[in-house]
Design a protein around this motif. Structure first.
Motif, PDB file in Angstrom:
ATOM      1  N   THR A   1      36.484  49.240  29.310  1.00  0.00           N
ATOM      2  CA  THR A   1      36.920  48.217  28.360  1.00  0.00           C
ATOM      3  C   THR A   1      38.257  48.635  27.766  1.00  0.00           C
ATOM      4  OG1 THR A   1      34.620  47.730  27.804  1.00  0.00           O
ATOM      5  CG2 THR A   1      36.300  46.919  26.285  1.00  0.00           C
ATOM      6  N   TRP A   2      39.203  47.690  27.686  1.00  0.00           N
ATOM      7  CA  TRP A   2      40.485  47.989  27.061  1.00  0.00           C
ATOM      8  C   TRP A   2      40.294  48.223  25.564  1.00  0.00           C
ATOM      9  CZ3 TRP A   2      44.097  49.546  30.034  1.00  0.00           C
ATOM     10  CH2 TRP A   2      44.294  48.986  31.291  1.00  0.00           C
ATOM     11  N   PRO A   3      41.228  48.923  24.911  1.00  0.00           N
ATOM     12  CA  PRO A   3      41.086  49.205  23.473  1.00  0.00           C
ATOM     13  C   PRO A   3      40.890  47.960  22.612  1.00  0.00           C
ATOM     14  CG  PRO A   3      42.823  50.571  24.402  1.00  0.00           C
ATOM     15  CD  PRO A   3      42.394  49.619  25.489  1.00  0.00           C
ATOM     16  N   ASP A   4      41.392  46.790  23.066  1.00  0.00           N
ATOM     17  CA  ASP A   4      41.236  45.568  22.277  1.00  0.00           C
ATOM     18  C   ASP A   4      39.870  44.914  22.490  1.00  0.00           C
ATOM     19  OD1 ASP A   4      41.503  44.598  24.839  1.00  0.00           O
ATOM     20  OD2 ASP A   4      42.804  42.931  24.266  1.00  0.00           O
ATOM     21  N   GLY A   5      39.008  45.542  23.309  1.00  0.00           N
ATOM     22  CA  GLY A   5      37.678  44.999  23.544  1.00  0.00           C
ATOM     23  C   GLY A   5      37.532  44.203  24.823  1.00  0.00           C
ATOM     24  N   THR A   6      38.635  43.985  25.547  1.00  0.00           N
ATOM     25  CA  THR A   6      38.561  43.225  26.799  1.00  0.00           C
ATOM     26  C   THR A   6      37.823  44.033  27.864  1.00  0.00           C
ATOM     27  OG1 THR A   6      40.682  42.151  26.326  1.00  0.00           O
ATOM     28  CG2 THR A   6      39.890  42.062  28.590  1.00  0.00           C
ATOM     29  N   ARG A   7      36.743  43.456  28.391  1.00  0.00           N
ATOM     30  CA  ARG A   7      35.945  44.146  29.399  1.00  0.00           C
ATOM     31  C   ARG A   7      36.557  43.917  30.780  1.00  0.00           C
ATOM     32  NH1 ARG A   7      29.635  43.150  29.181  1.00  0.00           N
ATOM     33  NH2 ARG A   7      30.010  44.283  27.244  1.00  0.00           N
ATOM     34  N   VAL A   8      36.789  45.011  31.500  1.00  0.00           N
ATOM     35  CA  VAL A   8      37.386  44.933  32.835  1.00  0.00           C
ATOM     36  C   VAL A   8      36.328  45.168  33.911  1.00  0.00           C
ATOM     37  CG1 VAL A   8      39.227  45.785  34.340  1.00  0.00           C
ATOM     38  CG2 VAL A   8      39.537  45.818  31.862  1.00  0.00           C
ATOM     39  N   LEU A   9      35.579  46.252  33.766  1.00  0.00           N
ATOM     40  CA  LEU A   9      34.515  46.586  34.712  1.00  0.00           C
ATOM     41  C   LEU A   9      33.220  46.782  33.940  1.00  0.00           C
ATOM     42  CD1 LEU A   9      36.457  49.250  36.834  1.00  0.00           C
ATOM     43  CD2 LEU A   9      36.131  46.829  37.396  1.00  0.00           C
ATOM     44  N   ASP A  10      32.109  46.354  34.520  1.00  0.00           N
ATOM     45  CA  ASP A  10      30.826  46.431  33.821  1.00  0.00           C
ATOM     46  C   ASP A  10      29.732  46.856  34.802  1.00  0.00           C
ATOM     47  OD1 ASP A  10      28.819  46.262  31.985  1.00  0.00           O
ATOM     48  OD2 ASP A  10      28.739  44.078  31.906  1.00  0.00           O
ATOM     49  N   GLY A  11      29.375  48.135  34.770  1.00  0.00           N
ATOM     50  CA  GLY A  11      28.317  48.636  35.628  1.00  0.00           C
ATOM     51  C   GLY A  11      28.633  48.544  37.109  1.00  0.00           C
ATOM     52  N   LEU A  12      29.874  48.852  37.483  1.00  0.00           N
ATOM     53  CA  LEU A  12      30.308  48.703  38.879  1.00  0.00           C
ATOM     54  C   LEU A  12      29.806  49.853  39.737  1.00  0.00           C
ATOM     55  CD1 LEU A  12      32.177  47.098  40.873  1.00  0.00           C
ATOM     56  CD2 LEU A  12      33.928  48.792  40.328  1.00  0.00           C
ATOM     57  N   ASP A  13      29.227  49.493  40.888  1.00  0.00           N
ATOM     58  CA  ASP A  13      28.837  50.468  41.906  1.00  0.00           C
ATOM     59  C   ASP A  13      29.655  50.207  43.165  1.00  0.00           C
ATOM     60  OD1 ASP A  13      26.720  51.773  40.457  1.00  0.00           O
ATOM     61  OD2 ASP A  13      25.474  50.004  40.805  1.00  0.00           O
ATOM     62  N   ALA A  14      30.202  51.262  43.753  1.00  0.00           N
ATOM     63  CA  ALA A  14      30.974  51.111  44.979  1.00  0.00           C
ATOM     64  C   ALA A  14      31.106  52.472  45.648  1.00  0.00           C
ATOM     65  CB  ALA A  14      32.362  50.529  44.692  1.00  0.00           C
ATOM     66  N   ALA A  15      31.431  52.437  46.943  1.00  0.00           N
ATOM     67  CA  ALA A  15      31.657  53.681  47.686  1.00  0.00           C
ATOM     68  C   ALA A  15      32.648  53.408  48.806  1.00  0.00           C
ATOM     69  CB  ALA A  15      30.344  54.210  48.255  1.00  0.00           C
ATOM     70  N   PHE A  16      33.589  54.328  48.977  1.00  0.00           N
ATOM     71  CA  PHE A  16      34.604  54.189  50.021  1.00  0.00           C
ATOM     72  C   PHE A  16      34.444  55.332  51.020  1.00  0.00           C
ATOM     73  CE2 PHE A  16      36.873  52.356  46.219  1.00  0.00           C
ATOM     74  CZ  PHE A  16      36.656  51.037  46.595  1.00  0.00           C
ATOM     75  N   PRO A  17      34.269  54.992  52.291  1.00  0.00           N
ATOM     76  CA  PRO A  17      34.095  56.029  53.317  1.00  0.00           C
ATOM     77  C   PRO A  17      35.431  56.587  53.784  1.00  0.00           C
ATOM     78  CG  PRO A  17      33.941  53.870  54.312  1.00  0.00           C
ATOM     79  CD  PRO A  17      34.139  53.636  52.833  1.00  0.00           C
ATOM     80  N   ALA A  18      35.370  57.510  54.720  1.00  0.00           N
ATOM     81  CA  ALA A  18      36.590  58.044  55.320  1.00  0.00           C
ATOM     82  C   ALA A  18      37.312  56.930  56.066  1.00  0.00           C
ATOM     83  CB  ALA A  18      36.237  59.171  56.271  1.00  0.00           C
ATOM     84  N   GLY A  19      38.625  57.093  56.220  1.00  0.00           N
ATOM     85  CA  GLY A  19      39.423  56.069  56.879  1.00  0.00           C
ATOM     86  C   GLY A  19      40.241  55.276  55.896  1.00  0.00           C
ATOM     87  N   ARG A  20      40.740  54.146  56.347  1.00  0.00           N
ATOM     88  CA  ARG A  20      41.631  53.310  55.533  1.00  0.00           C
ATOM     89  C   ARG A  20      40.869  52.087  55.036  1.00  0.00           C
ATOM     90  NH1 ARG A  20      44.545  55.029  60.014  1.00  0.00           N
ATOM     91  NH2 ARG A  20      43.889  53.166  61.155  1.00  0.00           N
TER      92      ARG A  20
END
Length: 523
Positions: free
Chosen positions: A13-32
């Protein structure tokens, strides 16, 4: 599959209270991996969290190895040198001290095993087309594209295990883009890139889309992603049609059931009135009919509600990406009217000595990095024109990051009421609380939309627009929206860009080439 980057329930959340990400799950494997998503979805924020530059409010990030990060806008000071950007100034200073005879231990510690650091740095710069840029040259003397390429050279020089690139093709000319594409293709480690460059995104091994607070990974490059997405959307739209037909059927059956039940009730009342059977039997049958009718009605109403829910679920699977809309008839310029007559001060044979723009012309300004395109646009803006002019610079510094979007636009249109400003901002997708968000918290694409809204809301509105690399920081959908919006603009345009597909979509009427040696020529 082993993952090099794992994001576990991350919120920010930004300092002004704006929520950007909320409980995000992700995974990036090898490669591009190509990370895509709408402007404001949190792509740049996510890269900064992975790089450790921002700390999430909750959740955790696990990265296998050292991380390198090239942000959208390098936080640069003009007095910095190329050596500073490459991160080798301390090592070079120690090397030079040792060469001068100063053999203190601290110098050898600073050098470590990097005795050939200068040679490697020069070689890396040359690989990226920057052989003419010396290590002691200051950032203030570099073009925007050259600065980006030096930043890239720094990442390639240090070879991190995980490399994060945020819009790396911003400001790059065609030659520089080709060199970047080659470097990305040859990158041996893990790479996550945010970009709107279609060619670059066609070099990745998988596409990760950040949408509605979740990341979904598609195997293959951008072309494969678009093919799969088109198939998904076709299926989703087909499901909507099926759900709509089912809803109409359930509504029809409910009406028919009500009519049938009403007939039964009238018949039961009629039989009861005639008293053809004992009263107690007639009352029992009436109660049974009422209970049966009630169950029948409830069953049909439940089916109708289920049909509504299926339609709602099907409709949610269909994407609705609203576009920005520009409709400013007061910006119209009559054909043939001179809107700009500017002396380019060029003495080179064959060059354009005087640039004259008439009516609603659409001029593309091309040229390699460092050739002077930005300088030319700034000179035109400083000299003025025969009509009101609006200038959108590369860094979008016409906005005050401390003020809200509304207040920034009002600063350019002091005569407009708050409601008028809000109505204009709605056309640029700033509605409700989004219009009150501080500009400093906006993504690159959102900041561009806000800057364009402020520019076109000026009083008087510009009849000549000067745009310097306008597709920088924009996601793929926003580039398409910008192209459509500018196609509706009725004034004259001069656009400096390396994005040829975007330029062709604007209906360019003249192509100008700006070069270091030959000046401004018509191509």
């Amino acid at each position: 599959m082993s993952f090099s980057v794992v994001i576990d329930h991350v919120s920010y959340t930004w300092p002004d209270g704006t929520r950007v990400l909320d409980g995000l799950d992700a995974a990036f494997p090898a490669g591009r991996t190509g990370l895509i998503g709408a402007n404001g979805s949190g792509k740049s924020t996510l890269l900064k969290i992975i790089a450790g530059e921002l700390r999430p409010r909750s959740g955790s990030v696990s990265v296998a190895g050292q991380v390198g990060h090239l942000p959208q806008n390098l936080p640069l000071r003009g007095e910095l040198t190329v050596s500073d950007l490459l991160g080798i100034s301390a090592t070079r200073a120690a090397l030079h001290a040792i060469e001068a005879g100063d053999v203190r231990e601290e110098h050898f510690t600073a050098v470590g095993d990097d005795w050939d650091v200068e040679e490697r740095a020069v070689a890396q710069l040359s690989t990226l087309g920057l052989g003419h840029v010396g290590l002691d040259r200051t950032v203030a003397t570099l073009s925007g594209g050259e600065t980006v390429m030096v930043g890239l050279a720094a990442q390639f020089l240090h070879r991190p295990d995980v490399l994060l690139l945020d819009e790396p093709t911003n400001n790059l000319d065609l030659d520089a883009r080709q060199r970047l594409h080659a470097a990305v293709s040859a990158w041996p480690g893990v790479l996550v890139v945010v970009s709107h460059d279609r060619h670059l995104l066609d070099l990745v091994d998988q596409v990760a889309e950040l949408r509605d607070g979740a990341v979904r990974v598609y195997g293959g490059n951008l072309t494969d992603y678009e093919r799969m997405l088109a198939a998904e959307q076709e299926a989703a739209e087909r499901m909507v049609r099926v759900a709509e037909a089912d809803l109409r059927k359930q509504r029809r059956e409910l009406v028919e059931a009500r009519v049938k039940l009403a007939r039964r009730e009238r018949y039961a009342d009629k039989m009861y009135a005639r008293k053809r059977e004992p009263k107690i039997i007639m009352q029992a049958r009436k109660r049974e009919a009422q209970v049966s009718a009630g169950k029948h009605r409830i069953m049909h109403e439940e089916k109708l509600e289920q049909a509504r829910e299926r339609l709602n679920e099907a409709a949610q699977a269909v994407r609705d990406d609203t576009g920005i809309r520009i409709s400013l008839p007061e910006t119209a310029v009559p054909a043939g009217r001179v809107v700009l007559s500017f002396d380019t001060a060029s003495r080179t044979e064959g060059s354009v000595g005087r640039l004259e723009v008439r009516g609603p012309e659409r001029i593309a300004l091309l040229g390699p990095n460092g050739s002077g395109k930005t300088t030319l646009l700034e000179a035109i803006m400083a000299a003025g024109a025969q009509v009101p002019v609006g200038y959108l610079p590369q860094r979008l510094d016409i906005l005050d990051g401390r003020l809200s979007v509304v207040d920034n636009v009002r600063a350019h249109a002091p005569g407009a009421s708050v409601n008028e400003v809000r109505a204009r901002l709605a056309r640029f997708l700033f509605r409700g609380a989004r219009a009150e968000q501080p500009v400093g918290t906006l993504s690159g694409g959102e900041r561009f939309r806000a800057a364009l809204a402020a520019l076109l809301s000026a009083d008087p509105p510009p009849q000549l627009l000067l745009l310097d690399e306008p597709t920088n920081n924009l996601d793929l959908k926003s580039v398409e929206q910008l192209s459509q919006a500018l196609a509706a603009y009725q004034g004259a345009l001069i656009v400096a860009s390396h994005d040829l597909p975007f330029l062709r979509g604007l209906g360019i009427t003249r192509w100008l080439q700006q070069d270091r040696d030959s000046g401004l020529t018509e191509s």
